[in-house]
Enzyme design. Structure first.
Site, PDB file in Angstrom:
ATOM      1  N   SER A 149       0.838  -1.195   0.000  1.00 39.64           N
ATOM      2  CA  SER A 149       0.000   0.000   0.000  1.00 39.64           C
ATOM      3  C   SER A 149       0.875   1.248   0.000  1.00 39.64           C
ATOM      4  O   SER A 149       1.652   1.450  -0.928  1.00 39.64           O
ATOM      5  CB  SER A 149      -0.963  -0.049   1.190  1.00 39.64           C
ATOM      6  OG  SER A 149      -1.978   0.914   1.078  1.00 39.64           O
ATOM      7  N   ASP A 218     -10.250  -4.859  -4.478  1.00 42.52           N
ATOM      8  CA  ASP A 218      -9.710  -3.727  -3.719  1.00 42.52           C
ATOM      9  C   ASP A 218     -10.518  -2.467  -4.044  1.00 42.52           C
ATOM     10  O   ASP A 218     -10.543  -2.017  -5.191  1.00 42.52           O
ATOM     11  CB  ASP A 218      -8.236  -3.523  -4.080  1.00 42.52           C
ATOM     12  CG  ASP A 218      -7.509  -2.596  -3.109  1.00 42.52           C
ATOM     13  OD1 ASP A 218      -8.156  -1.700  -2.542  1.00 42.52           O
ATOM     14  OD2 ASP A 218      -6.291  -2.777  -2.934  1.00 42.52           O
ATOM     15  N   HIS A 246      -8.410  -4.849  -0.110  1.00 45.03           N
ATOM     16  CA  HIS A 246      -7.166  -4.135   0.165  1.00 45.03           C
ATOM     17  C   HIS A 246      -6.431  -4.704   1.376  1.00 45.03           C
ATOM     18  O   HIS A 246      -5.206  -4.841   1.355  1.00 45.03           O
ATOM     19  CB  HIS A 246      -7.459  -2.658   0.394  1.00 45.03           C
ATOM     20  CG  HIS A 246      -6.221  -1.815   0.496  1.00 45.03           C
ATOM     21  ND1 HIS A 246      -5.437  -1.529  -0.602  1.00 45.03           N
ATOM     22  CD2 HIS A 246      -5.617  -1.215   1.560  1.00 45.03           C
ATOM     23  CE1 HIS A 246      -4.404  -0.781  -0.227  1.00 45.03           C
ATOM     24  NE2 HIS A 246      -4.496  -0.591   1.078  1.00 45.03           N
TER      25      HIS A 246
END
Length: 269
Positions: A149, A218, A246
């Site tokens: 991320s 996601d 995610h």
């Protein structure tokens, strides 16, 4: 008619003022949204594997380090914006079990590390940690850069600076500006952003092998961003995870994709 024009002018002026206030608030508060910065006390330096790296001016960053066997690569991992260093122990022990070294780097203002997170300060902490690793005899050719991320932007910047031989990106974004534009389409986010992490603009200059893992469901960073980056990096493989979002893309019970990362770090098929 003059009265109607005056009323219209007042409405437009009020709307303009409110929009300006909203823009100012977005500019002022953006880092609190981008960096939720979980905190932890006491410091971790007395726990096995954890150490403290001074950065100067009274600042430091915490590290979690598991040395590699002789000649084996070391995975250097940069975590997501809602994570902290202590949460990387599980990934580190899996990499160690696969015959790899592991170094996780905390961000300024996260965990027990002092300071405030910004793009440039996080880069500085990451580069200091990599310099520390070099002093331990781990070369750039033995270093595999990894990010999840938010951390994918850090990993790519370190790769651009010549710090690794391979790169692993879990749930990467094209840029934080692109994410902000999706979340707030009514704001001029590309003008307001202070920390951009513009991975897309750097991708073509990163000639290393790159593994991209992205959840197909996601909703925070769309899988299409991972696919787009896969076309921008000269040597990229994109693997999508069906049914994953995610926060659960690596959390399957069989640890399939964590082991996929370990195999890639070792240069295995």
């Amino acid at each position: 008619m003059p009265r109607l024009r005056r009323m219209l002018f007042l409405v437009l002026a009020t709307f303009g003022t409110l929009y300006l206030v909203l823009c100012v608030a977005a500019f002022a508060l953006q880092r609190s949204l981008l960096y939720p910065a979980p905190r932890r006390t006491p410091p971790l330096e007395n726990i096995e594997g954890f150490s403290r790296l001074p950065l100067g001016e009274g600042l430091y960053v915490d590290l979690f380090y598991l040395p590699a066997p002789p000649g084996a690569p070391t995975v250097v991992h940069f975590h997501g914006n809602g994570e902290e260093l202590l949460g990387q122990v599980g990934l580190g022990t899996l990499m160690e079990a696969r015959g790899l070294g592991f170094l996780a780097v905390e961000y300024p203002g996260y965990g027990a590390s002092p300071g405030s997170p910004t793009e440039q300060d996080i880069y500085a902490a990451a580069e200091a940690a990599l310099t520390w690793l070099r002093a331990k005899g781990v070369t750039a050719q033995q270093t595999v850069l990894s990010g999840r991320s938010l951390g994918t932007g850090v990993a790519v910047e370190m790769a651009r600076r010549g710090h690794g031989a391979r790169v692993m990106l879990v749930s990467p974004y094209t840029s934080i500006s692109d994410i902000a534009a999706m979340a707030f389409p009514f704001l001029p986010t590309r003008l307001l952003m202070r920390d951009r992490y513009d991975t897309a603009s750097k991708a073509t200059s990163v000639k290393l092998p790159v593994l991209i893992i992205h959840g197909e469901e996601d909703t925070l960073i769309p899988v299409d961003m991972g696919r787009r980056l896969g076309k921008l990096f000269p040597q990229a493989v994109v693997e999508t995870v069906a049914g994953a979002g995610h926060n659960d893309v690596l959390e399957d019970p069989g640890k399939v994709f964590k082991n996929r990362m370990a195999s890639f770090a070792l240069g295995q098929p």
